[in-house]
Design an enzyme around this catalytic site. Structure first.
Site, PDB file in Angstrom:
ATOM      1  N   ASP A   4       0.859  -1.178   0.000  1.00  0.00           N
ATOM      2  CA  ASP A   4       0.000   0.000   0.000  1.00  0.00           C
ATOM      3  C   ASP A   4       0.900   1.234   0.000  1.00  0.00           C
ATOM      4  OD1 ASP A   4      -1.727   2.088   0.528  1.00  0.00           O
ATOM      5  OD2 ASP A   4      -2.850   1.034   2.088  1.00  0.00           O
ATOM      6  N   HIS A   5       0.886   1.984  -1.094  1.00  0.00           N
ATOM      7  CA  HIS A   5       1.809   3.104  -1.235  1.00  0.00           C
ATOM      8  C   HIS A   5       1.442   4.285  -0.328  1.00  0.00           C
ATOM      9  CE1 HIS A   5       5.228   4.914  -2.917  1.00  0.00           C
ATOM     10  NE2 HIS A   5       5.091   4.539  -4.175  1.00  0.00           N
TER      11      HIS A   5
END
Length: 461
Positions: A432-433
């Site tokens: 998850d950036h």
């Protein structure tokens, strides 16, 4: 006079709304005792066996095998007084448990006689039913008075409601209106075809709706019939497949996914695995490459805690976990499930190997408890078991990283300037950036690869 009680389908997980009846363990006429297993159900997370909350005799099964039932809907009727004597008392709960509708230890339980009770709902025989006459004539003189119109039952949330024996079985009324007469298999067919039984005229005896009635009602709205021999089939979306689809869509369109790849020479890992087979401490333990990957992931997470964190949108916080509840994606006959190994970061390689073996066996049998399917912090998906090299896995909702572990293959590899055959596998990390930056994701993936290519590096962590 019979003393009947309904047992409604309880919520056996965390907020489940429905379940499918897999297998009845009893039939009408069977005697049952408190805590006796009476039915096996399949929820969106696992198959669960339900115990009976009271003793007596099975009067009626209200749901058919294969039928999907909403939580709170009565599924079985138990006669507490099959001999006609005074109704027996329900078994008293253990001291640590509460009574029906009461809070115990901060919760309201829903199994073994538990669940919120609102009030009793009584049903009376239908007036004018074609099948009611024989029943009335066979009844004692005291009950031969004209029957009154049916009284609407409570919503399915009512639990263990006492009822009088109706002359004609009926389903719970909706909105206090007309109750269609149909057996459970017919109701399931109507649900599958999208037919509202309230608008169907029953052609069966006493106005009972039949399968043919349902199919006739569905025909005008149905799509054009497929040509004979058409090579396709339709399966309802439910259970594990429905839950998985909802979770993946939610994750894919909520968390910005980034996937990175790494090809690793795992020859030293495979050589260590062979040596451990003859080690006394590992005798009788199946140490798989996945066990090494799980251990490497737990060690690497210490150096990059971001991959083991959660983005809390509502609170506007990132929650860092000082523990690893490791999810293991497992393919089962019911679909993809992700049971968890609790506190995996505190386990040795042997303990992880034993936990993996037990977890996967239980999952494939469909016996994973619902509680073991929630609360994960990071996941491994072992695509290598299918001979697949890599993939771009989708995050489990609430987690920030998932590692795909590919097949270990013999491949040409350059060692000291020479091309030699080595054991090689590919790793893929999706993260998850919002939580994990590229530097952190790359560092974590590189650490996992280093531990698999040289297990002795573990002593430096």
């Amino acid at each position: 006079m019979p003393q009947l009680k309904h047992f409604p389908l309880p919520d056996v997980g965390e907020g489940l709304t429905e379940a499918e009846i897999l297998d009845w363990k009893v039939k009408p006429g069977d005697a049952v005792s408190v805590n006796q297993i009476i039915v096996e159900i399949e929820t969106a997370k696992a198959s669960v066996e339900l115990p009976c909350p009271f003793a007596g005799q099975v009067s009626e099964l209200l749901a058919d095998t294969g039928q999907t039932v909403e939580v709170g809907t009565p599924i079985i009727t138990i006669d507490l007084d099959p001999s006609g004597a005074a109704a027996p008392q329900e078994a008293a709960p253990a001291e640590s448990e509460g009574k029906i509708g009461e809070e115990s230890n901060g919760r309201i339980a829903t199994l073994v006689g538990y669940g919120p009770r609102t009030s009793s709902a009584k049903r009376r025989p239908r007036k004018g039913s074609a099948q009611a006459a024989p029943a009335a004539s066979a009844a004692p003189p005291a009950s031969a008075a004209p029957v009154e119109p049916p009284v609407a039952a409570e919503p399915p949330a009512a639990v263990a409601a006492e009822v009088q024996v109706p002359a004609q079985p009926s389903a719970p009324a909706r909105n206090g209106g007309y109750v269609p007469l149909a057996k459970p298999p017919v109701r399931k067919l109507a649900k599958d075809l999208g037919v509202d039984l309230h608008g169907v005229a029953g052609s069966g005896e006493g106005g009972v709706i039949t399968r043919e009635d349902v199919r006739s009602a569905a025909a005008p709205a149905a799509a054009p019939a497929a040509a004979p021999g058409a090579r396709e089939r339709r399966v309802p979306i439910k259970g594990v497949r429905k839950a998985t689809a909802q979770a993946m869509v939610s994750s894919a369109f909520t968390a910005p996914h980034v996937t990175e790849f790494l090809t690793v020479d795992v020859t030293p890992m495979m050589e260590l695995r062979e040596r451990l087979k003859s080690h006394p401490e590992f005798r009788g333990v199946k140490v798989t490459p996945l066990a090494f990957a799980a251990k490497a992931l737990c060690l690497a997470a210490r150096r990059t805690p971001d991959v083991n964190a959660t983005w809390d949108e509502a609170a506007g916080e990132i929650v860092y976990k000082d523990y690893v509840h490791l999810g293991i994606a497992a393919a089962t006959p019911r679909g993809l499930v992700v049971p968890k190994i609790r506190d995996a970061d505190g386990m040795s390689l042997r303990e992880l190997a034993e936990a993996l073996e037990s977890l996967t066996a239980t999952a494939r049998e469909g016996r994973t408890p619902p509680a073991d399917m929630v609360g994960g912090t990071i996941t491994i998906t072992n695509v290598g078991v299918f001979g697949v090299d890599t993939g771009t896995p989708i995050l489990n909702p609430g987690e920030s990283a998932i590692l795909a572990f590919g097949a270990v293959r013999d491949m040409p590899w350059v060692v000291d300037g020479q091309v030699v055959p080595r054991k090689v596998c590919q790793l893929a990390l999706s993260f998850d950036h919002r939580v994990v930056d590229g530097q952190q994701g790359s560092q974590f993936l590189a650490d996992v690869g280093a531990l698999l290519s040289d297990p002795s590096m573990a002593i430096t962590y």
